[in-house]
Write a protein that holds these residues in place. Structure first.
Motif, mmCIF file in Angstrom:
data_model
loop_
_atom_site.group_PDB
_atom_site.id
_atom_site.type_symbol
_atom_site.label_atom_id
_atom_site.label_comp_id
_atom_site.label_asym_id
_atom_site.label_seq_id
_atom_site.Cartn_x
_atom_site.Cartn_y
_atom_site.Cartn_z
ATOM 1 N N ILE A 1 -57.598 -58.447 -18.333
ATOM 2 C CA ILE A 1 -57.046 -57.095 -18.500
ATOM 3 C C ILE A 1 -56.447 -56.603 -17.183
ATOM 4 N N ALA A 2 -57.142 -56.863 -16.075
ATOM 5 C CA ALA A 2 -56.659 -56.427 -14.765
ATOM 6 C C ALA A 2 -55.316 -57.079 -14.424
ATOM 7 N N ILE A 3 -55.189 -58.365 -14.711
ATOM 8 C CA ILE A 3 -53.929 -59.074 -14.441
ATOM 9 C C ILE A 3 -52.801 -58.474 -15.275
ATOM 10 N N ASP A 4 -53.069 -58.279 -16.565
ATOM 11 C CA ASP A 4 -52.066 -57.729 -17.469
ATOM 12 C C ASP A 4 -51.620 -56.344 -17.007
ATOM 13 N N GLU A 5 -52.576 -55.503 -16.668
ATOM 14 C CA GLU A 5 -52.252 -54.129 -16.264
ATOM 15 C C GLU A 5 -51.561 -54.090 -14.904
ATOM 16 N N ALA A 6 -51.935 -54.986 -14.005
ATOM 17 C CA ALA A 6 -51.310 -55.016 -12.681
ATOM 18 C C ALA A 6 -49.822 -55.349 -12.787
ATOM 19 N N VAL A 7 -49.495 -56.375 -13.574
ATOM 20 C CA VAL A 7 -48.087 -56.761 -13.737
ATOM 21 C C VAL A 7 -47.327 -55.686 -14.503
ATOM 22 N N ALA A 8 -47.969 -55.081 -15.496
ATOM 23 C CA ALA A 8 -47.330 -53.993 -16.243
ATOM 24 C C ALA A 8 -47.051 -52.800 -15.340
ATOM 25 N N SER A 9 -47.973 -52.500 -14.431
ATOM 26 C CA SER A 9 -47.761 -51.374 -13.517
ATOM 27 C C SER A 9 -46.571 -51.623 -12.607
ATOM 28 N N LEU A 10 -46.341 -52.898 -12.251
ATOM 29 C CA LEU A 10 -45.191 -53.261 -11.424
ATOM 30 C C LEU A 10 -43.901 -53.158 -12.232
ATOM 31 N N ALA A 11 -43.904 -53.749 -13.414
ATOM 32 C CA ALA A 11 -42.699 -53.760 -14.245
ATOM 33 C C ALA A 11 -42.279 -52.344 -14.668
ATOM 34 N N ARG A 12 -43.249 -51.498 -14.955
ATOM 35 C CA ARG A 12 -42.968 -50.135 -15.428
ATOM 36 C C ARG A 12 -42.978 -49.110 -14.304
ATOM 37 N N GLN A 13 -43.322 -49.586 -13.096
ATOM 38 C CA GLN A 13 -43.480 -48.697 -11.935
ATOM 39 C C GLN A 13 -44.394 -47.525 -12.308
ATOM 40 N N ASP A 14 -45.557 -47.894 -12.801
ATOM 41 C CA ASP A 14 -46.534 -46.941 -13.320
ATOM 42 C C ASP A 14 -47.645 -46.738 -12.278
ATOM 43 N N GLU A 15 -47.551 -45.655 -11.522
ATOM 44 C CA GLU A 15 -48.505 -45.391 -10.451
ATOM 45 C C GLU A 15 -49.924 -45.223 -10.987
ATOM 46 N N LYS A 16 -50.062 -44.520 -12.102
ATOM 47 C CA LYS A 16 -51.382 -44.264 -12.674
ATOM 48 C C LYS A 16 -52.068 -45.572 -13.077
ATOM 49 N N LEU A 17 -51.314 -46.472 -13.692
ATOM 50 C CA LEU A 17 -51.883 -47.745 -14.126
ATOM 51 C C LEU A 17 -52.258 -48.606 -12.927
ATOM 52 N N ALA A 18 -51.424 -48.590 -11.890
ATOM 53 C CA ALA A 18 -51.726 -49.360 -10.677
ATOM 54 C C ALA A 18 -53.036 -48.882 -10.053
ATOM 55 N N ARG A 19 -53.214 -47.574 -9.991
ATOM 56 C CA ARG A 19 -54.453 -47.028 -9.417
ATOM 57 C C ARG A 19 -55.668 -47.396 -10.284
ATOM 58 N N LYS A 20 -55.468 -47.438 -11.593
ATOM 59 C CA LYS A 20 -56.563 -47.816 -12.495
ATOM 60 C C LYS A 20 -57.021 -49.247 -12.205
ATOM 61 N N VAL A 21 -56.055 -50.147 -12.038
ATOM 62 C CA VAL A 21 -56.397 -51.537 -11.739
ATOM 63 C C VAL A 21 -57.214 -51.616 -10.442
ATOM 64 N N MET A 22 -56.790 -50.874 -9.438
ATOM 65 C CA MET A 22 -57.475 -50.900 -8.146
ATOM 66 C C MET A 22 -58.887 -50.321 -8.266
ATOM 67 N N ASP A 23 -59.024 -49.260 -9.040
ATOM 68 C CA ASP A 23 -60.352 -48.660 -9.235
ATOM 69 C C ASP A 23 -61.275 -49.592 -10.027
ATOM 70 N N ASP A 24 -60.697 -50.251 -11.046
ATOM 71 C CA ASP A 24 -61.502 -51.123 -11.910
ATOM 72 C C ASP A 24 -61.999 -52.377 -11.202
ATOM 73 N N ASP A 25 -61.409 -52.693 -10.048
ATOM 74 C CA ASP A 25 -61.838 -53.893 -9.326
ATOM 75 C C ASP A 25 -63.301 -53.786 -8.890
ATOM 76 N N ASP A 26 -63.778 -52.562 -8.690
ATOM 77 C CA ASP A 26 -65.185 -52.383 -8.326
ATOM 78 C C ASP A 26 -66.111 -52.908 -9.426
ATOM 79 N N GLU A 27 -65.711 -52.728 -10.691
ATOM 80 C CA GLU A 27 -66.527 -53.200 -11.802
ATOM 81 C C GLU A 27 -66.547 -54.726 -11.851
ATOM 82 N N ILE A 28 -65.427 -55.349 -11.552
ATOM 83 C CA ILE A 28 -65.375 -56.812 -11.506
ATOM 84 C C ILE A 28 -66.280 -57.330 -10.393
ATOM 85 N N ASP A 29 -66.245 -56.661 -9.249
ATOM 86 C CA ASP A 29 -67.131 -57.053 -8.144
ATOM 87 C C ASP A 29 -68.597 -56.885 -8.536
ATOM 88 N N ARG A 30 -68.898 -55.813 -9.273
ATOM 89 C CA ARG A 30 -70.281 -55.581 -9.715
ATOM 90 C C ARG A 30 -70.734 -56.697 -10.645
#
Length: 218
Positions: free
Chosen positions: A27-56
């Protein structure tokens, strides 16, 4: 419940946790590339925030593996199951880091006109995601044939990476104003290429789990 049945259940929980982590990474990979393609700041920040859960998830799985080793003192194939779980967890966590890196670049490029349509990068991402999905399926089903196919598919991702790299270098040589963005896009393709490498690692660990033989790297 017998001791062996309880142990088998704990190993099944480990497998389930790995698949849940893999799904979060996909999901993180999909959303990261989508945030780039759509230039979606909110989605990019979500991916970065969600990385903490992956680390957990990584820490939780590692802890479970260490407890199993300490309590059960596994031998032979059981030890391979746990050791493979530790290795796969590391690969998944690094994939999550690369998704974070892509989202960070998407954030830095927000509202900038793209120097070229993003065609190859999403295609690369789709291939890398399929490799991740197939590698986890191979791990779940102990499917050596599928694991070997994942390893072969890495060549296609490498081919696209080399193609995009050359194309972006041409942009930079022809127009120096594109250097900053082209360099960022090269980093994105590099992160995707590394994600595919980690999917290949998971496939190779699956082969080791089933056969006890390490697949020779190219």
């Amino acid at each position: 419940m017998t001791t062996r049945n309880s142990y088998d259940q704990e190993l099944e929980y480990l497998r389930r946790d790995l698949l849940n982590m893999g799904n979060a990474v996909a999901i993180a990979i999909d959303e990261a590339v989508a945030s780039l393609a759509r230039q979606d700041e909110k989605l990019a920040r979500k991916v970065m925030d969600d990385d903490d859960e992956i680390d957990r998830m990584e820490v939780e799985i590692e802890d479970k593996c260490m407890v199993l080793i300490a309590r059960q003192q596994p031998l032979a194939r059981d030890l391979r199951v746990i050791g493979t779980g530790l290795k796969i967890t590391t690969d998944l966590e690094r994939m999550g880091d690369h998704a974070y890196d892509i989202a960070k670049i998407a954030l830095s490029m927000n509202n900038q006109p793209l120097i070229k349509p993003l065609v190859d990068i999403p295609r690369m991402a789709q291939l890398a995601q399929k490799m991740l999905k197939d590698s986890l399926e191979a791990y779940t089903a102990l499917d050596i044939t599928l694991a070997e196919q994942v390893c072969l598919n890495d060549d296609e991702v490498d081919h696209i990476y080399n193609q995009v790299f050359r194309e972006l270098l041409t942009y930079m040589m022809e127009d120096p104003t594109t250097i900053t963005q082209a360099t960022q896009l090269i980093f994105v393709t590099r992160y995707l290429e590394r994600i595919a490498d980690h999917a290949t690692n998971i496939a190779e660990w699956t082969i080791y789990l089933v056969t006890g033989q390490r697949r020779r790297k190219k």
